[in-house]
Design an enzyme around this catalytic site. Structure first.
Site, PDB file in Angstrom:
ATOM      1  N   THR A 145     -50.876 -49.331  21.670  1.00 45.02           N
ATOM      2  CA  THR A 145     -51.277 -49.437  20.270  1.00 45.02           C
ATOM      3  C   THR A 145     -52.722 -49.912  20.197  1.00 45.02           C
ATOM      4  O   THR A 145     -53.096 -50.871  20.884  1.00 45.02           O
ATOM      5  CB  THR A 145     -50.346 -50.423  19.533  1.00 45.02           C
ATOM      6  OG1 THR A 145     -49.017 -49.927  19.676  1.00 45.02           O
ATOM      7  CG2 THR A 145     -50.707 -50.541  18.060  1.00 45.02           C
ATOM      8  N   HIS A 155     -68.103 -57.529  23.909  1.00 43.79           N
ATOM      9  CA  HIS A 155     -68.526 -58.935  23.898  1.00 43.79           C
ATOM     10  C   HIS A 155     -69.897 -59.175  24.517  1.00 43.79           C
ATOM     11  O   HIS A 155     -70.402 -60.296  24.488  1.00 43.79           O
ATOM     12  CB  HIS A 155     -67.470 -59.823  24.562  1.00 43.79           C
ATOM     13  CG  HIS A 155     -67.372 -59.718  26.048  1.00 43.79           C
ATOM     14  ND1 HIS A 155     -67.877 -60.682  26.882  1.00 43.79           N
ATOM     15  CD2 HIS A 155     -66.822 -58.782  26.853  1.00 43.79           C
ATOM     16  CE1 HIS A 155     -67.622 -60.349  28.145  1.00 43.79           C
ATOM     17  NE2 HIS A 155     -66.990 -59.197  28.154  1.00 43.79           N
ATOM     18  N   SER A 214     -68.965 -52.575  26.673  1.00 42.78           N
ATOM     19  CA  SER A 214     -68.042 -53.657  26.345  1.00 42.78           C
ATOM     20  C   SER A 214     -68.549 -54.459  25.148  1.00 42.78           C
ATOM     21  O   SER A 214     -69.703 -54.890  25.125  1.00 42.78           O
ATOM     22  CB  SER A 214     -67.902 -54.573  27.563  1.00 42.78           C
ATOM     23  OG  SER A 214     -67.060 -55.657  27.254  1.00 42.78           O
ATOM     24  N   ASN A 270     -76.543 -57.001  35.870  1.00 41.33           N
ATOM     25  CA  ASN A 270     -76.150 -58.192  35.128  1.00 41.33           C
ATOM     26  C   ASN A 270     -76.773 -59.472  35.657  1.00 41.33           C
ATOM     27  O   ASN A 270     -76.853 -60.470  34.949  1.00 41.33           O
ATOM     28  CB  ASN A 270     -74.627 -58.326  35.094  1.00 41.33           C
ATOM     29  CG  ASN A 270     -73.983 -58.077  36.430  1.00 41.33           C
ATOM     30  OD1 ASN A 270     -74.166 -57.021  37.043  1.00 41.33           O
ATOM     31  ND2 ASN A 270     -73.236 -59.046  36.915  1.00 41.33           N
ATOM     32  N   CYS A 306     -68.604 -64.065  37.496  1.00 39.17           N
ATOM     33  CA  CYS A 306     -67.403 -63.740  38.275  1.00 39.17           C
ATOM     34  C   CYS A 306     -67.477 -64.340  39.657  1.00 39.17           C
ATOM     35  O   CYS A 306     -66.462 -64.601  40.280  1.00 39.17           O
ATOM     36  CB  CYS A 306     -67.241 -62.244  38.402  1.00 39.17           C
ATOM     37  SG  CYS A 306     -67.727 -61.364  36.944  1.00 39.17           S
ATOM     38  N   GLY A 334     -65.177 -53.665  29.571  1.00 36.38           N
ATOM     39  CA  GLY A 334     -66.016 -53.018  30.573  1.00 36.38           C
ATOM     40  C   GLY A 334     -65.285 -52.756  31.880  1.00 36.38           C
ATOM     41  O   GLY A 334     -65.404 -51.679  32.470  1.00 36.38           O
ATOM     42  N   SER A 335     -64.516 -53.738  32.331  1.00 35.88           N
ATOM     43  CA  SER A 335     -63.824 -53.574  33.621  1.00 35.88           C
ATOM     44  C   SER A 335     -62.835 -52.415  33.560  1.00 35.88           C
ATOM     45  O   SER A 335     -62.783 -51.585  34.476  1.00 35.88           O
ATOM     46  CB  SER A 335     -63.074 -54.860  33.986  1.00 35.88           C
ATOM     47  OG  SER A 335     -63.975 -55.942  34.043  1.00 35.88           O
ATOM     48  N   GLN A 375     -74.310 -53.921  30.466  1.00 39.39           N
ATOM     49  CA  GLN A 375     -75.435 -54.807  30.123  1.00 39.39           C
ATOM     50  C   GLN A 375     -76.475 -54.107  29.261  1.00 39.39           C
ATOM     51  O   GLN A 375     -77.261 -54.766  28.590  1.00 39.39           O
ATOM     52  CB  GLN A 375     -76.114 -55.328  31.402  1.00 39.39           C
ATOM     53  CG  GLN A 375     -75.310 -56.357  32.152  1.00 39.39           C
ATOM     54  CD  GLN A 375     -75.201 -57.679  31.423  1.00 39.39           C
ATOM     55  OE1 GLN A 375     -76.104 -58.094  30.691  1.00 39.39           O
ATOM     56  NE2 GLN A 375     -74.088 -58.362  31.601  1.00 39.39           N
TER      57      GLN A 375
HETATM   58  C1  LIG Z   1     -69.510 -57.996  31.910  1.00 38.45           C
HETATM   59  C2  LIG Z   1     -69.684 -56.795  32.749  1.00 38.45           C
HETATM   60  C3  LIG Z   1     -68.592 -55.971  33.094  1.00 38.45           C
HETATM   61  C4  LIG Z   1     -67.191 -56.325  32.713  1.00 38.45           C
HETATM   62  O1  LIG Z   1     -66.978 -56.207  31.344  1.00 38.45           O
HETATM   63  P1  LIG Z   1     -65.675 -56.925  30.701  1.00 38.45           P
HETATM   64  O2  LIG Z   1     -65.696 -56.449  29.293  1.00 38.45           O
HETATM   65  O3  LIG Z   1     -65.906 -58.389  30.818  1.00 38.45           O
HETATM   66  O4  LIG Z   1     -64.499 -56.438  31.461  1.00 38.45           O
HETATM   67  C5  LIG Z   1     -68.835 -54.851  33.843  1.00 38.45           C
HETATM   68  N1  LIG Z   1     -70.076 -54.525  34.235  1.00 38.45           N
HETATM   69  C6  LIG Z   1     -71.159 -55.277  33.927  1.00 38.45           C
HETATM   70  C7  LIG Z   1     -72.518 -54.842  34.376  1.00 38.45           C
HETATM   71  C8  LIG Z   1     -70.995 -56.440  33.177  1.00 38.45           C
HETATM   72  O5  LIG Z   1     -72.060 -57.190  32.884  1.00 38.45           O
END
Ligand SMILES: *Cc1c(COP(=O)(O)O)cnc(C)c1O
Length: 392
Positions: free
Chosen positions: A236, A200, A198, A150, A324, A70-71, A178
């Site tokens: 890759t 996870h 993202s 989040n 975070c 996500g980041s 989210q």
């Molecule tokens: C977790 C999160 C991110 C970051 O995602 P990562 O995959 O951990 O880098 C960005 N934005 C929101 C709203 C999130 O909850």
């Protein structure tokens, strides 16, 4: 019992997802750019996953770029679009409640000569659409507003924001990290030009994400190197991760209603029980436009950190704000933006329920929470003052 109530921080990888990923670490380890069989097979696996991601949000496969999460998707979209349209203007609009991946990118862009407006939210965390409209300038090229928050789970009026952006010929990016896997998303109907997700956060693996960017929208690439991802993101491909992401998004949307119903029932049960059992609390966020698993409650007269430590002693995983920011003593920027005073923001607990949680676990959480809050209050000078003031 797992007692894991921090599903907004990350989720356990679904067994089905893990099973699909495993062969790509061992038998099928080829580089998708190679022409021999295990390379070609992996190219095919990557493209199948891309189709699954595209289908889930009603995009086209060639509008999906795989990233490391996500980041990276947020950084790439915001910087990439801001720079690609720099000739047209240097003004960006975002909100005060964004994830640091967005806020820190915007701050960095300010240092590089861009101008950023940070839109406020109401007491439920919904962005002020009037303020958004009034912030638009001739030089505005990008609006970046999150799909769902989040910390407090508020779902933003994305379709309305998309409409405003479209009418003003401004590109609209949304951090949907989210929302994906919990909310139905249609990038066409919602006029979304760019979107981050993202793996996870919806029972996929960590370190893999995707960025959707509409075909007609340009962006500057962020990672330089080989020609992967249509020359937009070198490196890759993370084949096992990509396969897992594809599977996870497919699973999430094939059972969406069923999972959401179960998750929401447990969340509502938790909130109702807290209301019944514990006095002097404040429920944060919007109960209507809200992610099904999210709850955020402030317990007056205590510190969120103390709550977390005591819950941890009972094997319960929760969060006092965004993962975070925990570790720092500043109250959450989101809770301050919805107007909570510092002392109330400090006593906040985020419980995020996921598909693996059970009622038994929620009951264990409630019993412990009730006892811990009462114990911490009895040790709190603020509580003592409050009681002595004749308040109980
Ligand atoms: C977790 C999160 C991110 C970051 O995602 P990562 O995959 O951990 O880098 C960005 N934005 C929101 C709203 C999130 O909850």
């Amino acid at each position: 019992m797992d007692n894991y109530f921090d599903n907004a921080a990350t989720t356990r990888t679904d067994d089905e997802v893990l099973k699909e990923m495993l062969p790509y670490f061992s038998q099928s380890y080829g580089n998708p750019s190679s022409i021999y069989k295990i390379g070609r097979e992996n190219r095919k696996a990557v493209e199948e996953a891309r189709e699954k991601v595209a289908k889930a949000i009603n995009a086209e496969p060639n509008e999906i770029y795989f990233t490391a999460g996500g980041s990276e998707s947020d950084n790439t979209a915001i910087r990439g679009i801001a720079y690609a349209y720099k000739q047209r203007g240097n003004h960006i609009i975002t909100s005060k409640i964004e994830h640091p991946a967005v806020l820190e990118t915007c701050k960095q862009l300010e240092k590089e000569g861009f101008e950023v407006s940070y839109i406020g939210v109401d007491e439920k965390g919904i962005v002020n659409l009037e303020e958004l409209k009034n912030s638009i300038k001739e030089t505005t090229t990008l609006i970046t507003i999150m799909f769902a928050n989040n910390e407090i789970g508020t779902i933003e009026p994305i379709k309305e924001i998309g409409k405003i952006a479209k009418e003003n010929n401004i590109i609209f990016h949304t951090d949907a990290v989210q929302a994906v896997g919990s909310v139905k998303i249609d990038v066409k109907e919602m006029n979304i030009d760019s979107l981050s997700l993202s793996g996870h956060k919806f029972y996929g693996p960590k370190g893999i994400g995707a960025l959707y960017v509409k075909k007609s929208v340009r962006f500057q690439k962020f990672v330089n190197g080989g020609h992967q991802e249509k020359n937009k993101r070198a490196g890759t491909e993370n084949v096992p991760g990509i396969v897992g992401l594809g599977k996870a998004i497919e699973v999430a949307y094939s059972n969406l209603e069923e999972h959401n119903k179960k998750i929401k029932e447990l969340r509502d049960y938790y909130v109702e029980e807290v209301k019944k059992r514990i006095p002097y609390i404040k429920i944060n966020g919007d109960m209507e436009n809200r992610l099904p698993g999210n709850s955020n409650i402030s317990f007056r007269f205590i510190e969120g950190e103390g709550l977390l430590l005591n819950l941890d002693l009972k094997g319960i995983c929760a969060s006092s704000g965004s993962a975070c920011t925990s570790g720092s003593l500043d109250p959450s920027h989101v809770l301050l933006a919805i107007g909570l005073p510092h002392e109330i923001a400090h006593g906040s607990l985020r419980i995020t329920i996921g598909k693996y949680n059970t009622k038994e676990e929620v009951d264990y959480l409630l019993n412990n929470l009730e006892e811990i809050v009462s114990r911490l209050r009895n040790m709190s000078p603020l509580w003592e003052e409050f009681i002595e003031g004749g308040n109980k």
